[in-house]
Design an enzyme around this catalytic site. Structure first.
Site, PDB file in Angstrom:
ATOM      1  N   ASP A 374     -44.770  12.604  11.444  1.00 21.30           N
ATOM      2  CA  ASP A 374     -46.220  12.512  11.322  1.00 21.30           C
ATOM      3  C   ASP A 374     -46.820  12.682  12.720  1.00 21.30           C
ATOM      4  O   ASP A 374     -46.092  12.689  13.713  1.00 21.30           O
ATOM      5  CB  ASP A 374     -46.563  11.143  10.727  1.00 21.30           C
ATOM      6  CG  ASP A 374     -48.049  10.902  10.629  1.00 21.30           C
ATOM      7  OD1 ASP A 374     -48.766  11.824  10.210  1.00 21.30           O
ATOM      8  OD2 ASP A 374     -48.499   9.796  10.969  1.00 21.30           O
ATOM      9  N   ASP A 567     -45.919   6.315  10.056  1.00 24.49           N
ATOM     10  CA  ASP A 567     -46.415   4.949  10.243  1.00 24.49           C
ATOM     11  C   ASP A 567     -47.446   4.529   9.207  1.00 24.49           C
ATOM     12  O   ASP A 567     -47.850   3.374   9.189  1.00 24.49           O
ATOM     13  CB  ASP A 567     -47.031   4.804  11.640  1.00 24.49           C
ATOM     14  CG  ASP A 567     -48.347   5.564  11.771  1.00 24.49           C
ATOM     15  OD1 ASP A 567     -49.276   5.032  12.396  1.00 24.49           O
ATOM     16  OD2 ASP A 567     -48.436   6.687  11.244  1.00 24.49           O
ATOM     17  N   ASP A 571     -47.443   8.057   4.497  1.00 28.13           N
ATOM     18  CA  ASP A 571     -46.088   8.495   4.859  1.00 28.13           C
ATOM     19  C   ASP A 571     -45.017   7.848   3.988  1.00 28.13           C
ATOM     20  O   ASP A 571     -43.858   8.272   4.012  1.00 28.13           O
ATOM     21  CB  ASP A 571     -45.789   8.151   6.328  1.00 28.13           C
ATOM     22  CG  ASP A 571     -46.709   8.890   7.291  1.00 28.13           C
ATOM     23  OD1 ASP A 571     -47.047  10.047   6.994  1.00 28.13           O
ATOM     24  OD2 ASP A 571     -47.076   8.300   8.324  1.00 28.13           O
TER      25      ASP A 571
END
Length: 673
Positions: A374, A567, A571
């Protein structure tokens, strides 16, 4: 879920309280575990209490007692003390045996009642009792004593690893300011009930989920939404635990108990960090179950078969050789040293701010050859910083920023806060006649000069032309007009973490062949961030299901072992689907932390490289221990068959090797990474 294994249980002071073959790891609910941790914190706060300090040594008393009696007895034997003969000698060594031997014998009987014969308890019991039967009293005590010492070494190392892991929880919220009896009082979040009101100051992490009571709030929710821009909330909207309050003091009505928060779930995972066993460890246990009964039957053969082939057969001699077989066959060197190798790895990782939820992930991490990550909160800080200041008239940068700061000082918007970080040589001037145009910006007057600050919609509202180059800017920007003329702009963007570039470079050096960035942020911002980091493949503007589809597409290639780093809540699906899910734990969302296999508590991506190094070192030490244990056992087995090894060599082959393997495993926690 029930795991058959040889484990140790500890009380809240870390003392070993029993040793059994079974442990129901789901016997306690997260709230109970959380309460235990709450009590443990109280114990640690009173660690100066001598009685508590002394209790931590109680588990050593049996081994110390047996050791003193054994050494004394050996001394009496050596010097030929007159009274130390016959039943006196037998009783002396029997008393020396009881403190360390009785618990093991009890475990042996418990295992036998459950139909488990070939356990280390059974083997240790018959080997040592057999040694007494043939008059080898010191050897019988010594075998059990060394075994007990090995167990103590294991217990100490396990506690150390668990303490290191539990210490990571200190970064989680521990205080809630709750409104009671007309005052705000600091209490442990576990004591806050649903419906109570809590107050969160600027910069604090919200400890509990709830509903916003204040008129508005600006929260850093990068870990939850994946967006780098802070979230603005109005009264009545939901507030999630883990968000950071960015501006004024806010009040929140609690909607969920602390036991349902990330802290309780992490504690539950910490308590059971070794419940998921690594494949190597499972393999060793399977091997032990095969070779142990084989050696038992061979020992029986060694004892009785020579009767038919040896002319001067002496039963006690061949029984002694058979007992040596049994001592060597005890799998404690493997049962202790292999799991402890993983404990060493887990402890070393926790010292460095990395929490592995299971030993199996230490092995899996060494196989990773594909990294998908990410952006926001993972390689960026999730906070705004001034990136560029561009001025279009003759005014100096200091004068330009002085006027901009005067207006922005009246705003509470997160972008305004980023601009106010600018270090001006001049004091901020006083702005008057401030007017806020919702969703567009501010207008005001500074020393008689009209200043307009906001987006292009606001400037177009005042018929002020803006340059075409703004269309190519991917970051957020603030436009400034002075006396109705366009003066310049300031771009504000999420900032890369200090170790982000270094981490990507280290991934490539570590042999990670494919690195990809997937983000919910705008594609233009994602592509620019990826370019700065040297990541070739990147996609932005993705929904959670889009990220999941991308990772599942990559996993269709069976040669790729995929680790995903994220995080946020968005996700979580990918963290679950990837071979290894790695979450940022300091600002990460509860769902991401619960779903991930590895948690980086410091939010530093470079810690993943540290984790890979620790995992590889752990694997190396595990195999060193396996080779050491099997190698020495085979040698002493051969020597014992031909009568060239006595009980002391057998003790070394089993317990001595276990101690060496334990010391080898403990090295992991002392290494610098």
């Amino acid at each position: 879920m029930e795991h058959k294994k040889h484990i140790h249980k500890y009380d809240s002071n870390g003392n070993q309280i029993c040793c059994s073959l079974e442990e129901k790891i789901d016997g306690q609910t997260p709230p109970q575990l959380l309460q235990n941790e709450h009590n443990e914190n109280d114990d640690r706060n009173h660690s100066h209490d001598p009685s508590k300090s002394n209790s931590s040594w109680k588990e050593y008393y049996p081994a110390i007692t047996s050791f003193i009696l054994l050494i004394t007895g050996i001394g009496f034997d050596f010097f030929g003390v007159a009274f130390f003969k016959g039943w006196v000698r037998v009783i002396w060594y029997a008393i020396a045996y009881i403190p360390v031997g009785l618990p093991v014998v009890k475990e042996s009987f418990q295992a036998l009642r459950k139909g488990e014969v070939f356990t280390e308890f059974f083997l240790m019991s018959i080997a040592t009792i057999g040694a007494f039967a043939i008059g080898e009293y010191p050897e019988g005590v010594a075998v059990m004593l060394f075994y007990a010492v090995g167990e103590l070494f294991q217990g100490a190392a396990v506690r150390r690893a668990k303490n290191n892991i539990t210490a990571l929880l200190d970064v989680r919220p521990k205080i809630a300011n709750v409104f009671r009896n007309n005052v705000y009082k600091e209490v442990n979040p576990i004591d806050v009930a649903i419906g109570e009101t809590i107050q969160i100051k600027v910069g604090e992490k919200i400890p509990l989920d709830g509903t916003l009571l204040s008129d508005k709030a600006s929260l850093n929710t990068a870990a939850i939404t994946g967006e780098s821009k802070p979230q603005s909330l109005l009264v009545g909207e939901n507030v999630l635990a883990g968000s950071i309050n960015m501006e004024s003091v806010i009040n929140v009505k609690v909607s969920k108990l602390f036991n349902d928060s990330s802290v309780a779930r992490i504690l539950h995972l910490v308590q059971n960090a070794t419940a998921k066993k690594a494949k190597t460890e499972l393999l060793i246990r399977k091997l032990a179950k095969v070779y142990t009964p084989i050696v038992v039957y061979l020992a029986i053969a060694v004892c009785f078969l020579p009767y038919f082939f040896v002319q001067d057969y002496v039963f006690s001699d061949w029984l002694y050789r058979a007992l040596i077989f049994l001592v060597i066959s005890c799998p404690c060197a493997l049962v202790i040293s292999i799991p402890l190798g993983y404990f060493g790895g887990l402890g070393a990782a926790s010292k460095n701010g990395i929490l592995f939820k299971g030993a199996m992930y230490l092995d899996e991490l060494t196989k990773v050859n594909t990294i998908v990550m990410d952006k926001t909160g993972t390689v960026t800080k999730g906070v705004f910083k001034i990136k560029e200041i561009k001025i279009f008239n003759s005014i100096s940068e200091d004068e330009f920023m002085s006027l901009l700061l005067a207006i922005e000082s009246k705003s509470t918007h997160p972008i305004a806060k980023a601009i106010l970080e600018y270090k001006s040589n001049n004091p901020i001037q006083e702005a008057v006649a401030i007017k806020e145009i919702a969703g567009k910006g501010l207008t005001g007057t500074v020393n008689g000069t009209t200043i307009i600050v906001g987006n292009d919609k606001l400037l177009h509202q005042f018929n002020i032309q803006t340059p075409n180059e703004l269309e190519t800017i991917v970051e957020s920007f603030v436009l400034v007009a002075i006396d109705n003329e366009f003066a310049g702009y300031v771009t504000v963007a999420d900032e890369l973490k200090e170790d982000a570039k270094e981490t990507i470079s280290a991934f490539k050096k570590a042999g990670i062949k494919f690195i990809m960035m997937l983000s919910g942020d705008k594609d233009s911002i994602t592509q620019k961030t990826a370019s700065e980091l040297g990541i070739v493949s990147a996609k932005g503007g993705l929904l959670p299901e889009d990220k999941l589809n991308e990772v599942e597409s990559i996993k269709k290639d069976s040669s790729k072992v995929v680790a995903f780093i994220g995080d946020g809540i968005n996700d979580a699906p990918v963290l679950a689907a990837s071979d290894i899910g790695i979450a940022m734990g300091a600002m990460g969302s509860d769902v991401a932390i619960e779903t991930a296999d590895i948690i980086i508590q410091t939010d530093e991506p470079s810690k993943i490289i540290t984790g890979i190094k620790i995992a590889k070192a752990t694997q190396k030490i595990i195999w060193q221990n396996i080779i050491l244990a099997f190698g020495v056992k085979i040698i002493v087995l051969i020597l014992g068959t031909f009568g060239m090894a006595n009980m002391w060599e057998a003790v070394f082959a089993d317990v001595g090797v276990a101690l060496l393997a334990i010391l080898n495993a403990v090295r992991l926690q002392r290494m610098s990474w």
